[in-house]
Scaffold this active site. Structure first.
Site, PDB file in Angstrom:
ATOM      1  CE1 TYR A   1       1.445  -0.527  11.080  1.00  0.00           C
ATOM      2  CE2 TYR A   1       2.819  -2.418  10.522  1.00  0.00           C
ATOM      3  CZ  TYR A   1       1.788  -1.543  10.212  1.00  0.00           C
ATOM      4  OH  TYR A   1       1.096  -1.712   9.050  1.00  0.00           O
TER       5      TYR A   1
ATOM      6  CG  ASP B   1      -5.553   0.010   3.994  1.00  0.00           C
ATOM      7  OD1 ASP B   1      -5.070   0.490   2.959  1.00  0.00           O
ATOM      8  OD2 ASP B   1      -4.889  -0.136   5.042  1.00  0.00           O
TER       9      ASP B   1
ATOM     10  CD  GLN C   1       1.137   1.780   0.391  1.00  0.00           C
ATOM     11  OE1 GLN C   1       2.102   2.539   0.469  1.00  0.00           O
ATOM     12  NE2 GLN C   1       0.120   1.869   1.228  1.00  0.00           N
TER      13      GLN C   1
ATOM     14  CE1 TYR D   1      -1.083   3.359   9.029  1.00  0.00           C
ATOM     15  CE2 TYR D   1      -1.444   5.707   9.348  1.00  0.00           C
ATOM     16  CZ  TYR D   1      -1.933   4.449   9.061  1.00  0.00           C
ATOM     17  OH  TYR D   1      -3.269   4.280   8.802  1.00  0.00           O
TER      18      TYR D   1
ATOM     19  CD  GLU E   1      -4.486   7.854   8.667  1.00  0.00           C
ATOM     20  OE1 GLU E   1      -4.257   6.821   8.003  1.00  0.00           O
ATOM     21  OE2 GLU E   1      -4.709   7.826   9.904  1.00  0.00           O
TER      22      GLU E   1
ATOM     23  CD1 TRP F   1       0.570   4.964  -0.314  1.00  0.00           C
ATOM     24  CD2 TRP F   1      -0.564   5.968  -1.954  1.00  0.00           C
ATOM     25  NE1 TRP F   1      -0.764   4.940   0.015  1.00  0.00           N
ATOM     26  CE2 TRP F   1      -1.479   5.540  -0.960  1.00  0.00           C
ATOM     27  CE3 TRP F   1      -1.051   6.622  -3.088  1.00  0.00           C
ATOM     28  CZ2 TRP F   1      -2.854   5.765  -1.069  1.00  0.00           C
ATOM     29  CZ3 TRP F   1      -2.421   6.846  -3.200  1.00  0.00           C
ATOM     30  CH2 TRP F   1      -3.305   6.421  -2.203  1.00  0.00           C
ATOM     31  CG  ASP F   2       1.808   7.167   3.410  1.00  0.00           C
ATOM     32  OD1 ASP F   2       1.108   7.858   4.161  1.00  0.00           O
ATOM     33  OD2 ASP F   2       1.439   6.068   2.952  1.00  0.00           O
TER      34      ASP F   2
END
Length: 426
Positions: A82, A162, A102, A30, A395, A36-37
């Site tokens: 990515y 997701d 998000q 990522y 994660e 939101w991360d």
């Protein structure tokens, strides 16, 4: 638990993912700013560098689109490793961004930073009131198709969860066009395939991206013709909490909240009433609702169901039942609230949001539990959280063994450790 060592490692993770004015979740997997991360990582930054935390949320707010949406990915620089890239999204505007949003945690994070920062914090929070209000208004106008308080998602990625089993039935109805452009997934370059969404799910994810692109990312058109239109309990509860926190931010401005505060109060009243339509007696909790078909998508609870405490839901009978469900899930999964009920169809202990535990979800759930007086459940969840860090700042985690899964050196996982350690919550 070796707190000093873990704190040093957590700081190294966040600093290693720091790109100056914004952070990435983890290198490789990522490589951009995720909505939101980024906001939730700022909570950890605030424990050691409050000005840097403010820059994080201000940079995210600066990516707001003209219609008020804050996008889920901001492509501040190119990275060929990515997919889907900005070109695949086909959106206009500067900075380059994805076409969806998000979970709107930003207002809640801004209020938390303001509460740490004295007069300067109140000033910076007040300065963000206008973009926050615009983003929440975007949800309550463009994403409330029936005007009844239920907020719609048009892509599973907007939930942050997701590939949750919550989406299996509505996603199965999404047709994959024969002319869907060929694509190469890059996530599998970094993570084992058995811990990620399947190819069939990804085809449908990309079909929904193609639908948005064909609509020119015009929200009214996307919602009116959406192949996927679902109310997620996670986003519903996070937005309800964020609306409450936005009220407090509005009060920090010179002259107070005014007419805009009354507008937000209306959103809160409507949103609270709507949550009852997500309740499942069979599941013993709140579940996703397919807004196209007028039915709940599944009869099982996820970790998003447990955000009802975070949202401030006060229905005593339902919340007592939810507490029993939460306790049963922690009996099944002693290393953190699972992202899907291990007793239900669709559970997969290793595959992304189909079973694994997530530190950031544990944080928001436990915060809500503490605020609403569920101290024993919050204590159990804190103990579970503490077990995860033996596997490093991953994660997500296998919820029974605590084995680390997904990406490594993950920002928001490290941020939760720093936040809980600073407040002595373990």
């Amino acid at each position: 638990m070796d707190r000093a060592r873990l704190r040093a490692e957590a700081l190294a993770v966040i600093r290693g993912n720091d790109r100056g004015d914004y952070s990435i979740p983890t290198a490789g997997l990522y490589p951009f700013q995720w909505n939101w991360d980024s906001a939730l990582t700022a909570l950890g930054m605030a424990t050691y560098d409050l000005p840097r935390a403010w820059r994080e949320v201000e940079t995210l707010a600066a990516a707001q689109r003209p219609d008020g949406m804050v996008p889920h990915i901001v492509f501040w620089q190119e990275d060929p490793g990515y997919f889907p890239s900005h070109a695949a999204w086909g959106t206009a505007g500067d900075p380059p961004a994805s076409g969806i949003t998000q979970p709107p945690v930003l207002a809640s994070v801004v209020l938390a930073l303001a509460q740490r920062g004295g007069a300067e914090g109140r000033r910076r929070a007040a300065a963000l009131a206008k973009p926050l209000l615009a983003w929440h208004r975007w949800f309550h106008t463009l994403r409330e198709p029936a005007g009844d308080g239920l907020v719609a998602l048009t892509h599973p990625w907007e939930s942050g969860r997701d590939n949750s089993p919550d989406w299996d039935r509505p996603l199965a109805a999404v047709e994959v066009p024969a002319d869907l452009p060929a694509y190469q997934r890059r996530d599998l370059d970094h993570v084992d395939a058995d811990a990620r969404p399947t190819r069939g799910q990804y085809d449908r994810f990309m079909a929904l991206v193609a639908h948005g692109r064909a609509c020119g990312w015009r929200q009214e058109e996307i919602v009116a013709s959406a192949p996927f239109l679902v109310c997620d309990p996670g986003v519903q509860f996070i937005l309800l909490r964020a609306d409450r926190d936005l009220l407090e931010i509005l009060a920090l401005r010179e002259g107070g909240g005014g007419a805009e505060a009354a507008e937000v109060e209306g959103w809160i009243e409507r949103g609270e009433a709507a949550c009852a339509r997500l309740w499942s007696e069979e599941a013993g909790g709140y579940c996703a609702r397919d807004l196209k078909r007028g039915e709940l998508t599944a009869a099982a609870c996820s970790n998003a169901s447990m955000l009802a405490w975070y949202a401030g839901i006060r229905d005593e009978e339902k919340m007592a039942r939810l507490a029993a469900t939460a306790a049963a899930l922690l009996d099944e999964a002693p290393c953190g609230m699972p992202s899907w009920d291990p007793r239900a169809a669709g559970y997969d202990a290793k595959r992304y949001w189909r079973g694994p535990a997530w530190a950031i979800m544990n944080h928001m759930i436990a915060q809500g539990m503490r605020e609403q007086g569920e101290e024993e459940l919050a204590r159990r969840l804190a103990q579970a959280q503490g077990r995860l860090y033996a596997a490093g700042f991953r994660e997500y985690y296998e919820p029974r063994s605590g084995a680390g899964l997904g990406g490594g050196a993950f920002s928001w996982t490290a941020a939760v450790f720093l936040l809980w350690d600073s407040e002595e919550l373990f």
